[in-house]
Design a protein around this motif. Structure first.
Motif, short mmCIF file in Angstrom:
data_model
loop_
_atom_site.label_atom_id
_atom_site.label_comp_id
_atom_site.label_asym_id
_atom_site.label_seq_id
_atom_site.Cartn_x
_atom_site.Cartn_y
_atom_site.Cartn_z
N PRO A 261 74.52 -7.64 -33.42
CA PRO A 261 76.23 -7.20 -33.02
C PRO A 261 76.44 -7.44 -31.72
O PRO A 261 75.64 -8.01 -30.98
N SER A 262 77.80 -7.25 -31.44
CA SER A 262 78.18 -7.54 -30.27
C SER A 262 77.73 -6.55 -29.32
O SER A 262 77.69 -5.31 -29.65
N GLY A 263 77.49 -6.79 -27.93
CA GLY A 263 77.30 -5.65 -26.86
C GLY A 263 78.38 -4.73 -26.84
O GLY A 263 79.47 -5.22 -26.90
N ILE A 264 78.15 -3.66 -26.05
CA ILE A 264 79.30 -2.68 -25.63
C ILE A 264 79.05 -2.60 -24.35
O ILE A 264 77.91 -2.21 -23.78
N LYS A 265 80.13 -2.09 -23.64
CA LYS A 265 79.77 -1.88 -22.23
C LYS A 265 79.49 -0.34 -22.22
O LYS A 265 79.97 0.56 -22.76
N LEU A 266 78.58 -0.32 -21.35
CA LEU A 266 78.19 1.12 -21.06
C LEU A 266 77.69 1.51 -19.62
O LEU A 266 77.67 0.46 -18.80
N PRO A 267 77.61 2.70 -19.17
CA PRO A 267 77.13 2.94 -17.38
C PRO A 267 75.79 2.06 -17.61
O PRO A 267 75.16 2.33 -18.38
N ALA A 268 75.65 1.62 -16.37
CA ALA A 268 74.65 0.59 -15.83
C ALA A 268 73.12 1.13 -16.47
O ALA A 268 72.30 0.62 -16.98
N VAL A 269 73.10 2.38 -15.83
CA VAL A 269 71.84 3.22 -15.86
C VAL A 269 71.38 3.26 -17.44
O VAL A 269 70.32 3.18 -17.88
N ARG A 270 72.69 3.82 -18.06
CA ARG A 270 72.55 3.94 -19.67
C ARG A 270 72.16 2.67 -20.30
O ARG A 270 71.31 2.76 -21.43
N ALA A 271 72.53 1.54 -19.94
CA ALA A 271 72.41 0.33 -20.81
C ALA A 271 71.18 -0.32 -20.48
O ALA A 271 70.41 -0.70 -21.14
N LEU A 272 70.61 -0.20 -19.24
CA LEU A 272 69.23 -0.71 -19.00
C LEU A 272 67.97 0.16 -19.52
O LEU A 272 67.05 -0.42 -19.93
N GLY A 273 68.24 1.50 -19.43
CA GLY A 273 67.23 2.56 -20.31
C GLY A 273 65.88 2.27 -19.56
O GLY A 273 65.69 2.35 -18.57
N ALA A 274 65.03 1.95 -20.47
CA ALA A 274 63.54 1.78 -20.21
C ALA A 274 63.28 0.65 -19.05
O ALA A 274 62.12 0.37 -18.69
N LEU A 275 64.19 -0.46 -19.22
CA LEU A 275 63.91 -1.53 -18.34
C LEU A 275 64.30 -1.23 -16.95
O LEU A 275 63.85 -1.81 -16.10
N LEU A 276 64.94 -0.21 -16.48
CA LEU A 276 65.23 0.36 -15.23
C LEU A 276 64.24 0.66 -14.48
O LEU A 276 63.54 1.78 -14.88
N PRO A 277 63.73 0.09 -13.30
CA PRO A 277 62.59 0.23 -12.57
C PRO A 277 62.75 1.63 -12.05
O PRO A 277 63.87 2.36 -11.94
#
Length: 604
Positions: A261-277
């Motif tokens: 599916p196409s991606g959707i715009k999200l707050p950056a912290v929410r989009a990165l999720g577990a990837l965020l250091p």
């Protein structure tokens, strides 16, 4: 005149043209660009005297433009051609631009000119902000002049070859031109790229080992680090180091995978999720009252911009004498549960200050469009997130609605819709810029609505008008809103001047209210500035129906919708968030006087 608008989407500019033409007595129909045959049939049924395209990404068929006067609104001056006009403007740093209304012909953007209008390009403006602000104003000026000339029957449009060309033909602004070299590019260069793609299409990049489109950008003056690394988070945004500083990136959109599916715009912290250091979260730091007179950097004007030396934030409180100014700027005007709760906390803090007038809003772009459909769509349980979001919106609206110790003002420099309109109506007075378009309804998203609309809207406009506004589900201009009673004051100015005008008006209101209070205390008579309109005061109606009852009744209807998987809301939300192309004209166009007979409709 009988005018048919043809547009690729019923976007902000199309809505602006639609409401302004209707205000002037024109009979206006709308047809989305759903294919040549659909357009031909629409023209046959509607029999327009003029076809006008405020925003069109496809060509009008030759048999249509050769048989009818078809005018195209191009967001560029005479001579400018190509699909990426505003991208090039911001990329090249132009300070003046314009809009041209030209006749459709065989050469894209090459037809005869019916009208033009110029506009400034403010320093630091984003592409979407420019489009909804200065370009929208210039487009309306040019469109009204062109329509007047067509109606006269004796105006001869001028060939572009006979006019002094300002622009030139330029290609599509591809992602290859938007690349950021985080090791070499300084903050100014990075921001220029981000601002030229803030809403669409975003800037393709890699972050935390995944591919994303970056949306939006704000400068950071204090944090420093290795170029390209993430430094901190704040208000859902991430801070990333540049070669000479850092920038805040509010939103990310995941790159579409093959077959996915196409991606959707999200707050950056929410989009990165577990990837965020693991990163430090910068606390909210609105300007303190002692620092409110400091001048904002010119290149960062607007709500959400940092005051010299401060970090960016999406909510900022300032004071000027006895006026409190609570500015907020959320991408796209969408307010998530977190946005609502943080704004409520800021509002409550502002109410502890010794001010007589409190202004909510005041920026140049969106005021609010209600609940955050993107965050809801991405949630593990969209129904539960919908429920949490609407209750957080209600909490905020209730706080504004029940404030009685000072005059509250909603200041709309940009558009508002659905719950965002109802948030504005919770204040004692509503001021909006002359270019604002309001959508005071929920039906097109399959929702009943909340935010105390069943209390505030009828008391503003009357029961019949409230029913019409919510059922017709059509946009309303600032002028029409003032006539209906939705708006108390129209501020006639450009987008960049709105905040200053609001501050001056609020200061005058505060001074007059304080002078009256002093006169009353001294036992002298005076001409009093009216207190907040009595219809907004909940205590006046509690003997008839308590305020809580409106909320309970609205939320009961909303809960039934949120937790019913068959409710149209879920499909409509998904289509909106994923930007699925419509297959038929939206139903509200079929209800227009003189609109296309038998237009296809959909549930909502």
């Amino acid at each position: 005149m009988r005018i048919l608008l043809v547009s690729s989407a019923f976007n902000s500019l199309t809505q602006r043209v639609f409401v302004e033409l209707r205000d002037r007595g024109h009979l206006v129909g709308v047809q989305l660009a759903l294919g040549d045959d659909v357009l031909r049939e629409a023209v046959r049924r509607y029999a327009p005297e003029l076809i006008l395209a405020p925003m069109l990404t496809s060509a009008i068929p030759a048999d249509v433009w050769s048989a009818h006067t078809c005018l195209i609104v191009h967001p560029g001056p005479v001579g400018d051609r190509g699909p990426s006009s505003l991208d090039w403007v911001l990329h090249e740093g132009a300070r003046q631009w314009g809009v041209t209304v030209l006749q459709a012909d065989a050469v894209m953007d090459g037809g005869d000119v019916w009208a033009t209008a110029s506009c400034a390009v403010p320093a630091g403006v984003t592409k979407s902000g420019l489009y909804r602000g200065e370009i929208s104003d210039a487009a309306l000026e040019a469109v009204l002049l062109a329509v007047e000339r067509v109606a006269s029957g004796d105006y001869v449009p001028r060939r572009q070859a006979d006019l002094s060309a300002v622009g030139r033909t330029r290609p599509y602004f591809a992602q290859s031109l938007r690349r950021i070299d985080w090791q070499r590019d300084g903050t100014a260069a990075v921001l220029r790229v981000l601002r030229a793609a803030d809403s669409q299409p975003g800037v393709a990049d890699e972050l935390c080992g995944a591919e994303w489109f970056l949306h939006g950008g704000h400068p950071e003056y204090r944090l420093r680090g290795r170029p390209g690394e993430l430094l901190a988070t704040h208000a859902g945004a991430v801070c990333r180091a540049t070669a000479d500083g850092a920038v805040w990136i509010p939103e990310l959109r995941a790159r579409k995978r093959p077959g996915g599916p196409s991606g959707i715009k999200l707050p950056a912290v929410r989009a990165l999720g577990a990837l965020l250091p693991e990163l430090p979260e910068l606390p909210a730091s609105p300007a303190s009252p002692e620092r409110t007179e400091r001048t904002e950097r010119t290149e960062l004007s607007g709500v959400g911009a940092a005051v010299d030396g401060d970090s960016w934030t999406d909510i900022r409180y300032r004071e000027t004498e006895s006026v409190g100014l609570l500015d907020f700027a959320f991408p796209g005007g969408a307010m998530s549960t977190d946005h609502c709760r943080r704004l409520l906390a800021a509002y409550r803090a502002a109410c502890t200050r010794p001010t007589s007038v409190l202004v909510l809003g005041g920026g140049r772009d969106f005021f609010s469009n209600g609940i955050h459909l993107h965050v809801i769509e991405a949630a593990a349980d969209p129904a539960e997130e919908s429920w949490a979001n609407i209750q957080a919106m209600d909490d905020l609206v209730e706080a504004v609605l029940t404030t009685t110790d000072r005059i509250t003002v909603s200041a709309l420099g940009g558009n508002a819709a659905a719950g965002g309109v109802m948030l504005a109506l919770a204040a004692d007075e509503v001021w909006c810029r002359s270019g604002v378009v309001l959508n005071p309804h929920y039906r097109l998203m399959g929702l009943y609505g909340s935010e105390y609309w069943t209390y505030t809207l009828p008391r503003r406009v009357g029961t019949d008008a409230a029913r019409r506004l919510t059922q017709e589900a059509l946009p309303v201009s600032a002028t029409a809103a003032r006539r209906l009673g939705l708006v108390d004051r129209i501020v006639h100015c450009g987008p960049e001047d709105f905040a200053g005008q609001v501050r001056a008006l609020a200061a005058r209101m505060s001074a007059e209210a304080e002078a009256e209070a002093e006169a009353e205390a001294a036992g002298a008579g005076a001409t009093k500035l009216p207190d907040a309109p009595q219809w907004t005061r909940p205590e006046n109606d509690r003997s008839v129906k308590p305020l809580s009852a409106y909320r309970e009744e609205e939320l009961a209807r909303m809960r039934d919708i949120f937790f019913d998987p068959r409710a149209p809301y879920h499909a409509l939300r998904r289509a909106f968030v994923r930007k699925w192309r419509p297959t038929a004209n939206p139903e509200q166009f079929g209800a227009l006087p003189g609109a296309l007979p038998g237009a296809a409709t959909r549930s909502g």
